[in-house]
Scaffold this active site. Structure first.
Site, PDB file in Angstrom:
ATOM      1  N   HIS A 324       0.873  -1.296  -0.263  1.00 36.67           N
ATOM      2  CA  HIS A 324      -0.047   0.007  -0.183  1.00 36.67           C
ATOM      3  C   HIS A 324       0.786   1.230  -0.102  1.00 36.67           C
ATOM      4  O   HIS A 324       0.551   2.128   0.501  1.00 36.67           O
ATOM      5  CB  HIS A 324      -0.803   0.088   1.171  1.00 36.67           C
ATOM      6  CG  HIS A 324      -1.677  -1.256   1.254  1.00 36.67           C
ATOM      7  ND1 HIS A 324      -2.668  -1.615   0.439  1.00 36.67           N
ATOM      8  CD2 HIS A 324      -1.898  -2.038   2.271  1.00 36.67           C
ATOM      9  CE1 HIS A 324      -3.217  -2.798   0.654  1.00 36.67           C
ATOM     10  NE2 HIS A 324      -2.823  -3.197   1.568  1.00 36.67           N
ATOM     11  N   HIS A 353      -0.478  -4.486   7.273  1.00 38.86           N
ATOM     12  CA  HIS A 353      -0.371  -5.456   7.923  1.00 38.86           C
ATOM     13  C   HIS A 353       1.026  -5.598   8.891  1.00 38.86           C
ATOM     14  O   HIS A 353       1.453  -6.790   8.847  1.00 38.86           O
ATOM     15  CB  HIS A 353      -0.937  -6.717   7.500  1.00 38.86           C
ATOM     16  CG  HIS A 353      -2.269  -6.701   6.941  1.00 38.86           C
ATOM     17  ND1 HIS A 353      -2.869  -7.432   5.893  1.00 38.86           N
ATOM     18  CD2 HIS A 353      -3.077  -5.656   7.166  1.00 38.86           C
ATOM     19  CE1 HIS A 353      -3.904  -6.964   5.317  1.00 38.86           C
ATOM     20  NE2 HIS A 353      -4.249  -5.852   6.166  1.00 38.86           N
TER      21      HIS A 353
END
Ligand SMILES: [Fe+2]
Length: 462
Positions: A324, A353
């Protein structure tokens, strides 16, 4: 020799601090490589409570702007049942009654249970209340404690979880949060809840199972919701083109009490904190509803009343993982100058994450032609923390940009959660807990100095 050694160490630290020569620490902790898989639907944590039409998936969130109301939500499966919540304070045996509302939705070939929301208002601060749902059939009773009255020195401890999902790792994260002796009193959730959308046709039974899994915490303390991309459930290929449909039916937030026009961005005050929730997946360009709202919201923050200014957003603005990467950049460009101007203390995000904490930095000098486009140390800027390490089905983000950027203070690819413990108007103790450690062990800590009342550099002063 000891003195010489120390002078070398101190000299090195001074040089490092002065020149800002390298990034912080990339943890050398190596998590065991294993697949992160969802717990099966017949797992005990997903058990349906016994009894006809028994309420399930019970969760609460603050129901007003100052902490004197609580929204109670639950689902019944057999029939609509009652919308009533009976509640009573610990010291009073007389039960009072609040009336809620009922909703349900369909999603492709799934039809939800009967989803109830009831806002209990006019509560007293700092009071333990019991509440009962399922009136008329199978009743279940839970309890919560309201926050203290909003005020500058009201201590309060927030938990922080992001991107939780419903894997075996998610279960460990939630257990560690529950067992953490720092004792979070409300949980700031930074988005991506159930990951039902990872299943064919976004199998919404996974929204139900998530609700039953998390109930052991969500029924007893308010979880403050931020919308993530896994709440979008946008699937026009199966006829589901209404964004956030399961999320908005299942989770109600008090957005109107902060003048917001949509549930995806809003603010609340809890104890000595003013919390602003932003929406990565709603428009935030100039003239949009979210932009206008935030522009009006920030000048309203009264640091004399609420010294701590905390922002929650799903997609991080500063992220040095190769996942991301720069997805938060457009929102950063829009809002970062305001965050520096209004001296936001800390920004919590999820989405990636893994775990990361930044230095106090800003990157707001660039004007298209001056070439000044590098983050610089800025004592008016927030610390940015990525806490998207709840442990969902998509697994760990363990691929980092190298070398570690200068603005990144600490990063580690492990699952975990954090707590932010406000002590008074000047100090808050922050700790990150990795799932592999004992409940009390911190993998990363920081004493936060309030940007309004004590705007000193946390690394060089006390
Ligand atoms: Fe996400």
């Amino acid at each position: 020799m000891g003195a010489l050694w120390w002078s070398v160490v101190l000299g090195f630290l001074a040089l490092k601090s002065a020149l800002f020569v390298d990034g912080g620490l990339t943890s050398n902790f190596v998590r065991k490589e294993e697949k992160t898989i969802d717990m099966p639907l017949d797992s005990d944590v997903f058990r349906t409570p016994p009894g006809y039409n028994a309420p399930q998936q019970v969760h609460i969130t603050q129901g007003d702007h100052v902490g004197k109301a609580m929204i109670v939500s639950w689902v019944t499966m057999d029939e609509p049942g009652s919308n009533t919540v009976l509640y009573w304070s610990q010291n009073s045996k007389s039960k009072r009654k609040a009336e809620g509302m009922l909703t349900r939705y369909s999603y492709f070939n799934y039809t939800s249970g009967f989803i109830h929301h009831c806002n209990i208002t006019n509560l007293k601060h700092d009071t333990k209340y019991y509440y009962m749902v399922g009136i008329g059939h199978t009743t279940r009773t839970f309890w919560f404690t309201t926050p203290p009255e909003v005020g500058p020195d009201a201590p309060y401890t927030f938990g922080l979880i992001g991107d939780l999902g419903q894997t075996y790792d998610s279960n460990i994260t939630l257990t560690h949060y529950e067992m953490n002796p720092a004792k979070g009193q409300a949980l700031l959730f930074v988005g991506d809840i159930s990951y039902a959308d990872n299943y064919p046709n976004h199998d919404n039974r996974r929204w139900d199972s998530w609700g039953r899994f998390a109930e052991r915490s969500t029924a007893y303390q308010p979880w403050i919701w931020t919308a993530g991309n896994h709440e979008l459930d946008f699937a026009p290929e199966i006829g589901e083109d209404e964004t956030f449909k399961p999320y908005t039916h299942r989770f109600h937030v008090p957005y109107k009490s902060s003048g917001s026009t949509a549930p995806f961005w809003y603010s609340i005050k809890i104890a000595s904190a003013h919390i602003i929730v932003l929406a990565s997946y709603s428009a935030y360009g100039k003239y949009t509803p979210q932009y206008n709202w935030l522009q009006q919201e920030l000048p309203k923050v009264n640091r004399t009343q609420t010294p701590w200014l905390i922002v929650l957003v799903h997609s991080p603005w500063y992220n040095s993982y190769n996942y991301h990467y720069m997805e938060g950049e457009t929102m950063r460009v829009m809002f970062e100058p305001w965050f520096v101007k209004y001296k936001v203390d800390v920004v919590f995000a999820g989405h990636v994450h893994a775990y990361e904490r930044s230095e106090r930095i800003s990157n707001i000098a660039y004007n298209i032609v001056n070439g000044i486009c590098k983050p610089v140390k800025d004592q008016s800027a927030p610390v940015y923390i990525t806490i998207g390490d709840g442990g969902n089905i998509e697994g760990i983000a363990n691929n980092m940009t190298e070398p570690q950027p200068e603005y990144s203070a600490f990063r580690e690819a492990s699952f975990g959660h954090a707590t932010f413990g406000i002590k008074n108007r000047t100090h808050a103790f922050y700790g990150w807990h990795r799932n592999q450690d004992g409940f009390a062990v911190t993998g990363d800590t920081m004493w936060f100095y309030n940007r309004y009342w004590h705007p000193e550099d946390e690394y060089t002063s006390v």
